[in-house]
Design an enzyme around this catalytic site. Structure first.
Site, PDB file in Angstrom:
ATOM      1  CE  LYS A 142     -25.162  29.702  19.122  1.00 27.86           C
ATOM      2  NZ  LYS A 142     -25.359  29.848  20.956  1.00 27.86           N
ATOM      3  CD  GLU A 197     -28.095  38.073  12.861  1.00 27.40           C
ATOM      4  OE1 GLU A 197     -28.021  37.483  13.717  1.00 27.40           O
ATOM      5  OE2 GLU A 197     -28.905  37.954  12.311  1.00 27.40           O
ATOM      6  CG  ASP A 241     -21.776  26.519  27.647  1.00 27.37           C
ATOM      7  OD1 ASP A 241     -22.632  26.152  28.937  1.00 27.37           O
ATOM      8  OD2 ASP A 241     -21.141  27.598  27.749  1.00 27.37           O
ATOM      9  CB  SER A 249     -33.651  25.807  19.366  1.00 27.90           C
ATOM     10  OG  SER A 249     -32.146  25.349  19.015  1.00 27.90           O
ATOM     11  CB  CYS A 303       4.506  43.697  54.495  1.00 29.90           C
ATOM     12  SG  CYS A 303       3.295  42.850  55.764  1.00 29.90           S
ATOM     13  NE  ARG A 355     -34.651  28.686  22.988  1.00 30.99           N
ATOM     14  CZ  ARG A 355     -33.746  29.119  22.523  1.00 30.99           C
ATOM     15  NH1 ARG A 355     -33.715  29.510  21.257  1.00 30.99           N
ATOM     16  NH2 ARG A 355     -32.584  29.213  22.341  1.00 30.99           N
ATOM     17  CG  ASP A 368     -16.793  19.262  28.119  1.00 35.53           C
ATOM     18  OD1 ASP A 368     -16.127  19.180  27.007  1.00 35.53           O
ATOM     19  OD2 ASP A 368     -16.398  19.381  29.352  1.00 35.53           O
ATOM     20  CE1 TYR A 369     -26.632  19.982  27.513  1.00 33.27           C
ATOM     21  CE2 TYR A 369     -27.114  22.075  26.016  1.00 33.27           C
ATOM     22  CZ  TYR A 369     -27.504  21.158  26.818  1.00 33.27           C
ATOM     23  OH  TYR A 369     -29.009  20.729  26.392  1.00 33.27           O
TER      24      TYR A 369
HETATM   25 ZN    ZN Z   1       1.876  42.124  53.728  1.00 28.25          ZN
END
Ligand code: ZN
Length: 708
Positions: free
Chosen positions: A155, A153, A71, A121, A451, A176, A73-74
């Site tokens: 976001k 607020e 996000d 927006s 184990c 939207r 980078d966008y």
């Molecule tokens: Zn194991």
């Protein structure tokens, strides 16, 4: 793989490009774009390229739900585009239609619905100077006599939604979309647990569009991913992707056990009612109408205080129960909002400040292997300690063997770590450019670290597995799961104590818990005599846990919380469940065919039969456990705020198991309001109605004071 599923594999495979393209090249170009030495034609070409790229990423994110970049980078791409556009001013036409198409979430398969009022927006910034420039521009528009009062607020990081209520009833739920028209997801309203079908009281507008965000809490996100990890299925990469996918999924599989939430903070059309005089009043009305409103909203008297509130919220963000990616600063006064007006896509009276992503780079010191309850081996990177979102990080999950092979992660590599909320940090990218010359591919060990048994991996399996049922590491996880809140919920018996009891071989299997004495607990663990006595007491009380929680606690293959609920409702007691054949299990509603087969195979095993018989002999999962009469029989409880130890889900179960019920709103019928940290307006309502307010500890005492 569902189409909206953004696999971790993809993100890891993109490691190199994330490191090089997104983190280096784009910021460089962005700097270059600001420099006058770059030819204008180059910038114009870049601008066109950005428009095409952003449209492509929108398509990947919303329509294919397979984002390729983060996000942050966008947003960097969008910010760069805006800067270029404003630099060229009128010489480059800003096509409003093209701009509005940004962030369009519409997908095929849904009916389309038009918003009565356009759904806007928000303008975004990532700097303090951006916030102050917003304040100065707003002053020129509204010409206030003094400082401007704002509301700050969180976001929310989810999917924007518009809910229409007519005559107090929910009639439409629309995403939207492009702002004018979105996907009609009314049919999915039942997946949002906090969305009421009716408004409360009678003072609501005849018709109202309320705007908000659908999101997934970190607890729910982690619960879903934990279940998938245990079952060897791929995990989801972010709460937002999963929220979008859950709301928009057209497939019924899984979604019934996922719980979405919603919060409202905005207004579209309003009919037959005055408009609010301020954002503060709108938030109050939203709460009065019985809708979930923003609990962390804060009204401040100046941009200085607004900026402080933004920073304060940012500092708390990793401790919130839900994902946020920024803070929104809104002009409080509605008259000023009207004077400021809207641009092509966003109101001029609000701005979103986006926090830097919770991502940091560090080096891998080594790789440890964790053994899960079902035997799945999870590789974990041991890191050079690094601070991230207020926490010291020393380990991060590498998901599974398959992801490690794809990312070619090696000891000594430089990696990028991300962490959201209280979720386990994950390695999201490997920067191969920073790899030294002496570096060897990681060779996955062939022996179980718990184990020593040889690990097994099927051709199409992403995981190596330990198939030894007596593996102590697996037994520790099994007992941990049984005593956790997802199982029967034995309080006071933590992971360290469980491990000590299993290592000492006093507890080899779950039924061994029921013969433990307080003296044995003190001898094998670090618990005090008093703590041990309480633990033994809690173990004994857990015999009365409902069958569905016993089944959930056993962690049988293919059985998640929803499956356990269905089985618990179908069978009277543990012996009846143990005797179930495949044909009986096929009659249980909501179980997938592959789950039925896996469960039938598990139940036919001698080992499972012995385990269930021993539990039944200890009095666990007996019919009387599900009797209705409890300490809270017929009583209604309401919760507000964050409880100190219980999740909301677990607290609700406690009340229901004691015969009570949980309501969303405080009314005269409410018996007690249980208040935690940051209580909402319910606290005032309770005081006004004379409803007693108690804390979690008191609830636990009341619910667990089981009648003998
Ligand atoms: Zn194991």
């Amino acid at each position: 793989m569902r189409p909206w599923f953004s696999s971790v594999a993809r993100r890891l495979a993109l490691g190199a490009s994330l490191g090089v393209v997104a983190l280096t090249v784009i910021p460089n170009l962005s700097c270059a774009a600001r420099s006058v030495s770059v030819a204008e034609t180059e910038s114009l070409r870049r601008l066109e390229l950005l428009r095409v790229e952003i449209a492509r990423h929108d398509d990947l994110y919303f329509r294919k739900a397979q984002p390729e970049i983060s996000d942050a980078d966008y947003d960097a791409l969008k910010q760069e585009l805006r800067e270029l556009e404003s630099r060229f001013g009128r010489r480059v036409p800003r096509d409003p239609a093209a701009l509005r198409d940004m962030g369009d979430d519409r997908v095929s398969g849904f009916p389309k619905a038009r918003h009565r009022m356009r759904m806007l927006s928000l303008e975004k910034t990532t700097t303090e100077s951006g916030v102050r420039a917003f304040d100065q521009a707003l002053r020129r528009l509204v010409k206030p006599p003094a400082e401007i009062a704002y509301v700050v607020e969180p976001k929310f990081d989810g999917l924007a939604i518009s809910a229409t209520y007519e005559e107090g009833r929910l009639v439409r739920l629309v995403t939207r979309g492009n702002g004018e028209e979105g996907d009609d997801v009314t049919a999915a309203a039942g997946r949002i647990r906090t969305l009421p079908p009716r408004l409360a009281g009678a003072a609501w507008p005849r018709v109202v569009e309320v705007r908000g965000e659908v999101f997934l809490t970190f607890a729910e996100f982690e619960r879903i991913n934990r279940g998938r990890r245990e079952n060897g299925r791929p995990t989801f990469s972010s709460p937002r992707n999963l929220a979008v996918g859950t709301l928009k999924s057209l497939e019924p599989e899984d979604r019934e056990v996922r719980q979405l939430d919603v919060v409202f903070f905005g207004l579209g059309a309003i009919d037959g009612h005055a408009a609010p005089a301020s954002q503060t009043q709108l938030l109050e009305w939203i709460a009065q109408w019985g809708l979930p409103s923003v609990e962390d909203a804060r009204r401040v008297d100046s941009i200085d205080d607004a900026w402080r509130a933004v920073q304060e919220l940012g500092g708390r963000r990793s401790h919130l129960a839900f994902p946020i990616d920024g803070a929104v600063i809104k002009l409080d006064d509605a008259v000023g909002q009207t004077a400021a007006g809207v641009s092509e896509v966003a109101p001029r009276w609000a701005i979103a400040f986006k926090y830097a992503p919770a991502r940091v780079g560090t080096r891998v010191r080594g790789v440890a292997l964790q053994v899960g309850r079902t035997g799945v081996i999870t590789p974990v990177a041991e890191l050079e300690p690094v601070a991230l979102a207020g926490a010291r990080i020393t380990r991060a999950t590498l998901h599974n063997a398959s992801e490690m092979e794809r990312s070619d992660l090696r000891v000594g590599d430089f990696v990028w770590i991300e962490r959201m909320g209280e979720i386990i940090p994950a390695v999201v990218a490997v920067d191969t450019a920073q790899r030294g010359t002496v570096s060897a591919p990681f060779v996955f060990p062939r022996d179980c670290p718990g184990c020593g048994a040889l690990l097994v991996r099927a051709l199409d399996d992403a995981n190596w597995r330990c198939t030894n049922d007596d593996c102590p590491a697996r037994q520790v996880r099994k007992v941990e799961h049984y005593v956790s809140d997802e199982g029967v919920g034995i309080r006071g018996l933590g992971a360290a104590s469980v491990e000590a009891l299993v290592r000492s071989q006093r507890v080899r299997e779950i039924p061994d818990l029921y013969t433990l004495t307080a003296a044995e607990v003190t001898a094998h663990t670090r618990l005090s005599a008093a703590q041990a006595a309480r633990v033994v007491d809690a173990i004994q009380r857990s015999r009365k846990a409902p069958l569905r929680r016993v089944i959930a606690g056993l962690g049988l293959p293919g059985i998640g919380p929803a499956g356990a609920n269905a089985l618990g409702a179908r069978f009277a007691d543990l012996p009846q469940f143990a005797a179930a054949r495949e044909s009986d299990l096929q009659q249980v509603e909501g179980l997938r065919p592959e789950s039925v087969r896996a469960l039938a195979t598990a139940l036919s095993a001698e080992r499972t039969q012995q385990l269930l018989a021993r539990l039944a002999a200890a009095g666990v999962g007996a019919q009387s456990a599900t009797a209705d009469a409890g300490t809270l029989a017929g009583k209604e409880v309401v919760f507000t705020g964050t409880l100190p130890t219980l999740s909301r889900r677990r607290a609700t179960e406690l009340v229901e198991e004691a015969g009570g019920r949980v309501a969303d709103r405080v009314t005269a019928a409410t018996w007690r309001l249980v208040a935690g940290r940051n209580p909402a307006s319910k606290l005032h309502q309770a005081t006004a109605l004379g409803v007693p307010v108690i804390e979690e500890a008191e609830l636990l005492r009341l619910a667990e004071a089981a009648p003998e």
